[in-house]
Every structure is written in C-alpha cells, then in structure tokens.
Motif scaffolding. Structure first.
Motif: not given
Length: 460
Positions: A40-44
């Motif tokens: 999810t941090s990668v997606c952000m």
C-alpha cells in the motif's frame, strides 16, 4: 472474477496477531497471503509519481481522502496486478491478501484502486499490545511503527506504544465506519479463544468456501518466511490464548490521563475492559474483553462436580488444602510475618468463566487461644489473584511462586494506606502475604531465613 478484483487487506496495529491471521488465510485453497510487502505504501508512492508525470493534479491531498483521476488508478492497479498475478500463478491460488503493518494508513487509496476489495480490521487490547511491544523490543522501542511515538514520549514505553495503538485504532475504526460493507472487525482475543468460529466468520465475509480445521492445518502448511513477521509463530504448533491478557502487568499509570481517556473510548467501542485504577489488580491472563461472544462456554472439569466451572473447581482444591493444614500453622505464620497478625488474606481464582474468592484470617498478636475473635472485613490486608491454571500449577508443584510472580501470572494487591488506595506488588520479591499463603497451601519451595516456620513440601 479476475484475480485482482477483490484483494484482501488486513488493517491492524503491530503485535496484534496479524502473522497468525496471515498463515491461516494463506492455508486456504484459494487465498495467498505473503509476508509483509508494504504494497500500500508502494501504491501511494507510485500514485504520487504518476500524478507528477501526468500533471493531473498539483499534489495528492493528505489522508488520501479525495478521488484519484482514473488514469492514475488504472496505472497503479496495472502494476500491482502484474506483480501479484505472477505470485498467484506460482502459488496456484486465485486471490491475494496483504498483511503489511502500514496498510491502515493507505486504506482509502486501496479502496479507490480496488473498489471491490475487502478489509479485515484486526484489533487487540491496547495494554496487551503494549506488553507484546515491550517484550519484542527489550533494548528500546524500535520498528513495528513505534519510532515516531517514542520521540513524542521519551522514556515512557507505555505512553509511546499506547499512543501508537490509539492512532492505529482511530484510523481503522474511522475507515470501517465509512466503508461498513467492505470491512469486517475481528478481535485477536476471539481469534485465539474460538479460532474455528472466528475464521468461519471471516471466510463467510470474504465469500470464500469454509475450510474446517484450517486453524490447525495452517501449522502443517508451508508458508514463505522471508519477510517481516512475528518470528515466534514459526515455533508454534497450535493456536493458543497463552498471550492473551498479559497487559495487566503494564502499569496503568504509564498512560497520561489524556491518552488513557482516548484509549478507553476506543476500547469501549471494541468491547474491551477499560484501563481504570484497578487495571493492575487483575492477574496476568485475565480476559481483557467485556464479553466473549465468539468463545464457547467453559467446560466443566472432572474434579469440580457437575456443572461447576474451572474457577470453582480450583477454589474447591484450595479449600481442601486449607482445611488439611495443622491447627498451629496459622499461629506460626502470624508470628513469622507480624503484618499478617489479626488480618485477612483473599485468595482469588479468576478467569473469563468465573471468579471465586476465599478468605483466610490470621490470629492477632495480642489475643491467643479461645479468646481470639475473627478479624472483621476491614482487616483484609492483601488479595492474591491468579487464573485457575496458575493455581493448579502451584498446587501440584510444577511451577515456582517466584516465577509466576515475576511473569505477572500471579498478583498480590495490598492496602497501601488508610484511604482505600491499593498498591500492586510486582517483581520477584514475595511479600509476607504470599509467603504465608505458600506455606499454608504447601507450595513454598524457598526456605525463609530468620523464621521458625517450616517449609511444607509440595503436594502434602
């Protein structure tokens, strides 16, 4: 339905049982849950990069609260689908799950990228999270998301982890309130006390086929281990509630009043016991839930008689041991530990299935023999509390009083002054109350120098 249409995200604070839930889900024939990927941090980050490149907006607003442009959603999703599509194909699975500890921070973003995603909101009592966090970081809080809160409360691990838990719980509850159809709340305590029932509810929510026995089969199923996780699970062979309720050893006074009030508000919403002035009176292992609807009723034990709970059965064993003591033993104990003379000790057997208290009075220094009058209720000098399993272990000699005291599995709370205040006696220094009860019950294993009280061999 394509594999990427409905991924599963576990939203939780660290030290809340997410590794256990991960291996259970990963054992389902259709679900694949890898170690923490921080996807999810990668997606952000990828969404922010796409935003700059596409110049679709000046910047992503804080909190991921506004809609992403469709072109950015599509670009981010395509990248994630490609990575997880390969992973699912290698595993022969059809649906991926994520248990990264930072996912709660980006849940809104993931709900936009995957409108059909499901979110499992996993909670654990704040004080148990604190106890587990301190245990996992014996040389100073680090990792697990604690670091920003350590700088906020230097030198106070209780406040730091408590504030971390509060931040996580607030974000997760707010998200679940806004997305009730996509979220399913689970308490760690329900998972470990009624694993099959709890997991059945999760699978039903996910629309997956039931898998009876999955909470035991997960320990025999291969799982990837190259990634952040609670390493203790790799040396575990069954779901156990042994770590539940350890937060009673965490000093409630370590939570600043403002933090404690906010924590208690969240605990109330989740069906947990509040952290009040009597929090530390309970023995380690006390159920931190206000109720446990997912847990089966306690089974009667063979030596407790028909329909009697475990607490009552152990109370009967202790009563039998007390009745068998020599007549002169109370006098000897009062002589050896004068603070007990003319006083009463409470022996408390407590667990989620019931509570029993036995009271033992000791003769006064000034009045002996037949003229002695029993002390009144106000003479209670201490209450010694433990769960039935701990009392049984002490009675059969399989554990040591000092070990149980140090671990917090047995608690001794005594009167500190004449105003009703109590003092929770911690550490590995047994008080006169503990030593006296140990001699009475025949569980004393350590001779006491300077006293004529004989040590009674275990089992007599």
């Amino acid at each position: 339905m394509p594999a990427g249409d409905s991924p599963v995200f576990i939203l939780t604070a660290s030290r809340s049982g997410s590794t256990l839930l991960r291996v259970i889900l990963d054992s389902h024939p259709r679900l694949a849950c890898p170690p923490e990927t921080s996807i999810t941090s990668v997606c952000m980050q990828l969404a922010m990069t796409c935003d700059v490149l596409e110049n679709a907006a000046a910047a992503l607003p804080d909190g991921d609260s506004e809609e992403l442009p469709p072109v950015i959603r599509a670009a981010v999703r395509a990248a994630v689908d490609r990575a997880y599509g390969h992973y699912l194909a290698e595993r022969g699975k059809q649906r991926w799950c994520d248990k990264s500890l930072d996912s709660y921070q980006h849940a809104e973003l993931m709900a936009q990228i995957y409108p059909d995603a499901k979110f499992i909101c996993l909670f654990r009592h704040c004080m148990d999270v604190i106890a587990s966090g301190v245990e996992a970081c014996p040389w100073g809080l680090q990792r697990y998301g604690f670091d920003p809160f350590v700088t906020q409360y230097p030198g106070n691990s209780v406040a730091a982890v408590g504030s971390y838990w509060l931040s996580c719980a607030h974000a997760i509850l707010s998200f679940s309130d806004d997305h009730p159809g996509s979220c399913y709340r689970v308490r760690y305590e329900d998972l470990v006390t009624a694993p099959e029932q709890t997991v059945a509810g999760i699978l039903s929510f996910l629309g997956e086929e039931q898998a009876p026995g999955i909470t035991q089969a997960c320990f025999d199923t291969p799982h990837e281990v190259n990634g952040p996780a609670d390493e203790k699970l790799w040396f575990t062979s069954a779901v156990t509630a042994a770590s539940m309720g350890r937060g009673t050893i965490v000093p409630a006074s370590g939570l600043p009043e403002s933090v404690r009030a906010a924590v208690n508000h969240m605990l109330g919403r989740l069906g947990y016991r509040p952290v009040d002035d009597h929090w530390n009176d309970a023995a380690s292992g006390t159920d931190p839930r206000l109720s446990s609807p997912a847990a089966p009723p306690p089974e009667p034990v063979s030596d407790g008689g028909p329909g009697r709970g475990e607490a009552e059965a152990v109370a009967a064993l202790i009563s039998s041991r007390l009745r068998a003591r020599p007549g002169h033993k109370l006098r000897e104990i009062a002589d050896a530990w004068p603070e007990l003379a003319g006083k009463i000790i409470g022996i408390v057997i407590e667990d989620g299935g019931g509570r029993r208290e036995l009271r033992q009075a000791f003769p006064s220094d000034s009045v002996r023999g037949e003229d002695a009058q029993p002390p009144g209720p106000e003479a209670v000098v201490a209450a010694i509390t433990a769960c039935p399993a701990t009392w049984r272990s002490l009675l059969d000699g399989s554990t040591n009083l000092v070990t149980e005291l140090s671990s917090g599995r047995i608690r001794c709370v005594g009167s500190a002054d004449g105003h009703g205040h109590t003092d929770c006696i911690q550490g590995h220094h047994p008080t006169g109350a503990l030593r006296g009860v140990a001699v009475l019950l025949g569980i004393s294993k350590i001779p006491v120098a300077g006293t004529h009280v004989a040590t009674v061999a275990p089992g007599r």
